[in-house]
Scaffold this active site. Structure first.
Site, PDB file in Angstrom:
ATOM      1  CG  ASP A   1      -1.971  -1.143   1.117  1.00  0.00           C
ATOM      2  OD1 ASP A   1      -1.849  -2.000   0.219  1.00  0.00           O
ATOM      3  OD2 ASP A   1      -2.881  -1.185   1.970  1.00  0.00           O
TER       4      ASP A   1
ATOM      5  CG  ASP B   1      -6.732   0.122   1.118  1.00  0.00           C
ATOM      6  OD1 ASP B   1      -7.106  -1.046   1.302  1.00  0.00           O
ATOM      7  OD2 ASP B   1      -7.052   1.073   1.864  1.00  0.00           O
TER       8      ASP B   1
ATOM      9  CG  HIS C   1     -11.202   1.204  -0.192  1.00  0.00           C
ATOM     10  ND1 HIS C   1     -11.244  -0.106   0.229  1.00  0.00           N
ATOM     11  CD2 HIS C   1     -10.350   1.826   0.669  1.00  0.00           C
ATOM     12  CE1 HIS C   1     -10.470  -0.251   1.287  1.00  0.00           C
ATOM     13  NE2 HIS C   1      -9.910   0.897   1.574  1.00  0.00           N
TER      14      HIS C   1
ATOM     15  CG  HIS D   1     -14.648   0.506   1.401  1.00  0.00           C
ATOM     16  ND1 HIS D   1     -14.014   0.487   2.627  1.00  0.00           N
ATOM     17  CD2 HIS D   1     -14.684  -0.773   0.972  1.00  0.00           C
ATOM     18  CE1 HIS D   1     -13.685  -0.761   2.915  1.00  0.00           C
ATOM     19  NE2 HIS D   1     -14.065  -1.542   1.923  1.00  0.00           N
TER      20      HIS D   1
ATOM     21  CB  SER E   1     -13.680   1.323   5.910  1.00  0.00           C
ATOM     22  OG  SER E   1     -12.993   1.955   4.844  1.00  0.00           O
TER      23      SER E   1
ATOM     24  CG  HIS F   1      -8.487   5.292   2.613  1.00  0.00           C
ATOM     25  ND1 HIS F   1      -9.490   5.133   3.540  1.00  0.00           N
ATOM     26  CD2 HIS F   1      -7.959   4.058   2.429  1.00  0.00           C
ATOM     27  CE1 HIS F   1      -9.566   3.866   3.904  1.00  0.00           C
ATOM     28  NE2 HIS F   1      -8.654   3.181   3.239  1.00  0.00           N
TER      29      HIS F   1
ATOM     30  CE  LYS G   1      -4.241  -4.136   1.226  1.00  0.00           C
ATOM     31  NZ  LYS G   1      -4.976  -2.986   1.769  1.00  0.00           N
TER      32      LYS G   1
ATOM     33  CD  GLU H   1     -11.181  -2.197   5.529  1.00  0.00           C
ATOM     34  OE1 GLU H   1     -10.716  -2.422   4.375  1.00  0.00           O
ATOM     35  OE2 GLU H   1     -11.240  -1.066   6.027  1.00  0.00           O
TER      36      GLU H   1
ATOM     37  CB  ALA I   1      -0.270   1.743   8.193  1.00  0.00           C
TER      38      ALA I   1
ATOM     39  CB  CYS J   1      -2.347  -2.986   5.045  1.00  0.00           C
ATOM     40  SG  CYS J   1      -4.083  -2.472   4.882  1.00  0.00           S
TER      41      CYS J   1
END
Ligand code: VGL
Ligand code: ZN
Length: 194
Positions: free
Chosen positions: A15, A53, A55, A59, A61, A76, A101, A108, A136, A140
């Protein structure tokens, strides 16, 4: 004894996208600082995987009042936006595989192995050890490392080639401990380059 990298080793770069860089939608302190080191590491490995990532715009989240501590986040890494692009200095031309992903609204996925074909792909390449860097550390990177270890890869996190969200402060070190307790090797790039 330095660790030597073999054809049975893979580097997983997690990521390294604009939204996780300082100033990004979900900026991680120092996220951009590790780009040169990650690039250096990429040259050492014969098998290199990048996760991203990725999305949808709605999404589950995403929150207008994200707490960061309950898995709610500012929007994000929305598919096909600038924030979802890899950092421009990252040597993405070296990627053998890119894994996207958390690509659907309800799903998620902090781990690069969750609902992807990464496990099979690495197994088909004869990979035995997985080395993980990127962002991070406490999300992840951690969940990808726990999955890699659980699958049966001998798993290494190169600590100085990661950065964490660390919210609340102290969480990052706690998650590093969790990885170590699971049998994941926490190493430093000097253990490879020395
Ligand atoms: C991540 C929070 C939300 C990560 C992804 O890449 O660590 N963190 N989505
Ligand atoms: Zn995300």
């Amino acid at each position: 004894m330095p660790l030597s990298i073999t054809p049975h080793d893979a580097l997983l770069v997690v990521d390294m996208q604009n939204d996780f860089m300082p100033g990004g939608a979900l900026g991680v302190t120092g996220g951009d600082e590790i780009v040169p080191l990650v690039n250096q590491l990429l040259e050492l490995f014969q098998i290199r995987v990048f996760s991203r990532d990725w999305h949808p715009a709605n999404h589950s989240s995403f929150s207008d009042n994200p707490t960061f501590t309950d898995n709610s986040w500012p929007a994000h890494c929305v598919q096909d936006t600038a924030g979802a692009q890899f950092h421009q200095d990252l040597k993405t031309d070296l990627a053998d595989k890119i894994v996207s992903k958390a690509t659907t609204v309800e799903q998620e996925a902090y781990s690069a192995f969750q609902n992807t074909d990464l496990e099979n792909w690495l197994q088909q390449k004869g990979i035995q050890r997985v080395f993980i860097v990127g962002l991070a550390t406490d999300y992840c990177v951690k969940f990808s490392a726990l999955d890699a270890q659980e699958i049966g890869f001998d798993t290494y996190v190169i600590r100085n080639a990661t950065r964490g969200v660390d919210n609340p402060p102290g969480n990052e070190i706690q998650q590093v401990q969790t990885m170590e307790n699971a049998g994941i090797h926490i190493i430093y790039s000097k253990n490879i380059f020395e």
